[in-house]
Design an enzyme around this catalytic site. Structure first.
Site, short mmCIF file in Angstrom:
data_model
loop_
_atom_site.label_atom_id
_atom_site.label_comp_id
_atom_site.label_asym_id
_atom_site.label_seq_id
_atom_site.Cartn_x
_atom_site.Cartn_y
_atom_site.Cartn_z
N HIS A 63 0.83 -1.14 0.06
CA HIS A 63 0.07 -0.07 -0.09
C HIS A 63 0.94 1.22 0.08
CE1 HIS A 63 0.90 -0.76 4.19
NE2 HIS A 63 0.29 0.46 4.63
N HIS A 65 1.38 3.86 1.94
CA HIS A 65 1.80 4.67 3.04
C HIS A 65 3.34 4.68 3.07
CE1 HIS A 65 -2.13 4.23 5.81
NE2 HIS A 65 -1.91 5.13 5.13
N ASP A 67 5.85 4.39 5.02
CA ASP A 67 6.62 3.53 5.66
C ASP A 67 6.79 2.22 4.88
OD1 ASP A 67 4.09 3.20 6.56
OD2 ASP A 67 4.50 1.74 8.12
N HIS A 68 6.05 2.12 3.77
CA HIS A 68 6.10 0.91 2.99
C HIS A 68 6.77 1.14 1.59
CE1 HIS A 68 3.62 -1.84 5.67
NE2 HIS A 68 3.54 -0.74 6.12
N HIS A 140 -7.70 -1.64 5.74
CA HIS A 140 -6.79 -0.75 5.92
C HIS A 140 -7.42 0.62 5.77
CE1 HIS A 140 -2.99 0.43 8.03
NE2 HIS A 140 -2.49 1.10 6.79
N ASP A 211 -0.58 -4.06 5.97
CA ASP A 211 -1.28 -3.72 7.12
C ASP A 211 -2.95 -3.86 6.86
OD1 ASP A 211 1.14 -2.47 7.57
OD2 ASP A 211 0.45 -0.42 7.78
N HIS A 269 5.95 -5.66 11.54
CA HIS A 269 5.43 -4.26 11.56
C HIS A 269 5.14 -4.11 13.39
CE1 HIS A 269 2.45 -0.85 10.78
NE2 HIS A 269 3.36 -1.01 9.47
#
Length: 313
Positions: A63, A65, A67-68, A140, A211, A269
């Protein structure tokens, strides 16, 4: 087949855990590495390993976001600077093409290799004669996917001794049998491949989830998997908080693994609110429901062995 954890934290980089990135090492199978997510600092994590960026052929983003995926443009650029010339395919949700186009264009980044970006939907997203990759939407705050990587069954070994006993000398017939062809000899005998091949070896299945809250699609992706990688941002007892933030707890991850019939569960995570002293407790919480659970750490490698499975008649 090995899974190498480059980053196992949640949200922001921390001293003990970098943000998410996982390398599926297929070096024996095809001389490649497939990367799942690429959080900030991933290429720096790679510097502390034996992983060669030029071996990375596919990147699967769960996805959008940060942090990914904040580490992806830098990794793609460095791969080019370091002499990588083979094509890279990036799979990700809608918006992936625009993200990479803008970041690479604004920075005037020139890649010496072909970059193919595939914006995915649910279903089969990749298949060749060795592997099948499927994706399903999870629950999510933004579209987040989980991936199911299925290795196709390998043919059994050629029983050469049995062919020799039948009076067949090494040669083209051996190749025909190995390729599954029925052979009719000059004397009229018919050689069935099944009689001269060992049992096929069942391929391995790995499920790597983005997530997510506890949801049905996570269980479907993990069905009968040899290894399930599931987020566990929160500890047991924090189910309401996990739901509010669209994440999962240790127990919810374990429940998914149990109901899916997975063989092994790896928790990842992990929120930075939990320090090293808490990690064993998080692992034990999940083990109460699913005993074969381990909690990931940066630079941890997990081998995925073949399973002995009884073939149905």
């Amino acid at each position: 087949m090995d899974l190498f954890f480059l980053g196992t934290g949640a949200g922001v980089p921390a001293k003990q855990r970098n943000v998410t990135s996982i390398a599926l090492k297929l070096l024996e199978e095809r001389g490649e590495i497939w990367l799942f997510d690429c959080g900030e600092g991933t290429q720096h994590q790679i510097l502390h390993t034996s992983i060669k960026p030029r071996r990375i052929s596919k990147v699967f983003i769960t996805h959008l976001h940060g942090d990914h995926l904040y580490g992806l443009p830098g990794l793609l650029a460095s791969r080019s600077f370091q002499g990588g010339t083979s094509e890279v395919t990036v799979y990700g949700p809608p918006g992936m093409k625009e993200y990479l186009r803008v970041t690479l264009d604004v920075c005037k980044t020139y890649l010496k290799y072909s970059l193919n970006v595939v914006e995915i939907e649910e279903g089969k997203i990749y298949e060749d004669d060795q592997f099948l990759v499927e994706a399903k939407l999870l629950e999510h705050g933004i579209p987040s996917y989980g991936y199911r990587i299925v290795e196709k069954d390998r043919p059994g070994t050629l029983l050469a001794d049995r062919l020799k006993e039948a009076g067949i000398k090494p040669g083209p017939i051996y190749k025909q049998i190995k390729e599954g062809e029925e052979v009719i000899l000059e004397d009229g005998r018919i050689l069935s491949p099944r009689a001269f091949m060992g049992p096929s070896q069942k391929g391995r299945v790995v499920a790597i989830l983005g997530d997510t809250r506890l949801c049905e699609n996570a269980k479907l992706l993990a069905e009968d998997a040899d290894l399930l990688v599931h987020e566990a941002t929160f500890s047991s007892g924090e189910e309401l908080l996990a739901r509010e933030y669209f994440h999962s707890t240790t127990l919810q991850a374990a429940k998914t693994a149990l109901e899916a019939g997975a063989v092994k569960l790896v928790l990842t995570h992990i929120s930075s609110r939990y320090d090293r002293n808490d990690w064993r407790e998080l692992q034990m919480q999940a083990q109460e429901v699913f005993p074969n659970t381990v909690i990931s750490e940066d630079f941890m490698e997990v081998n995925i062995p073949f399973r002995q499975r009884v073939e149905k008649e």
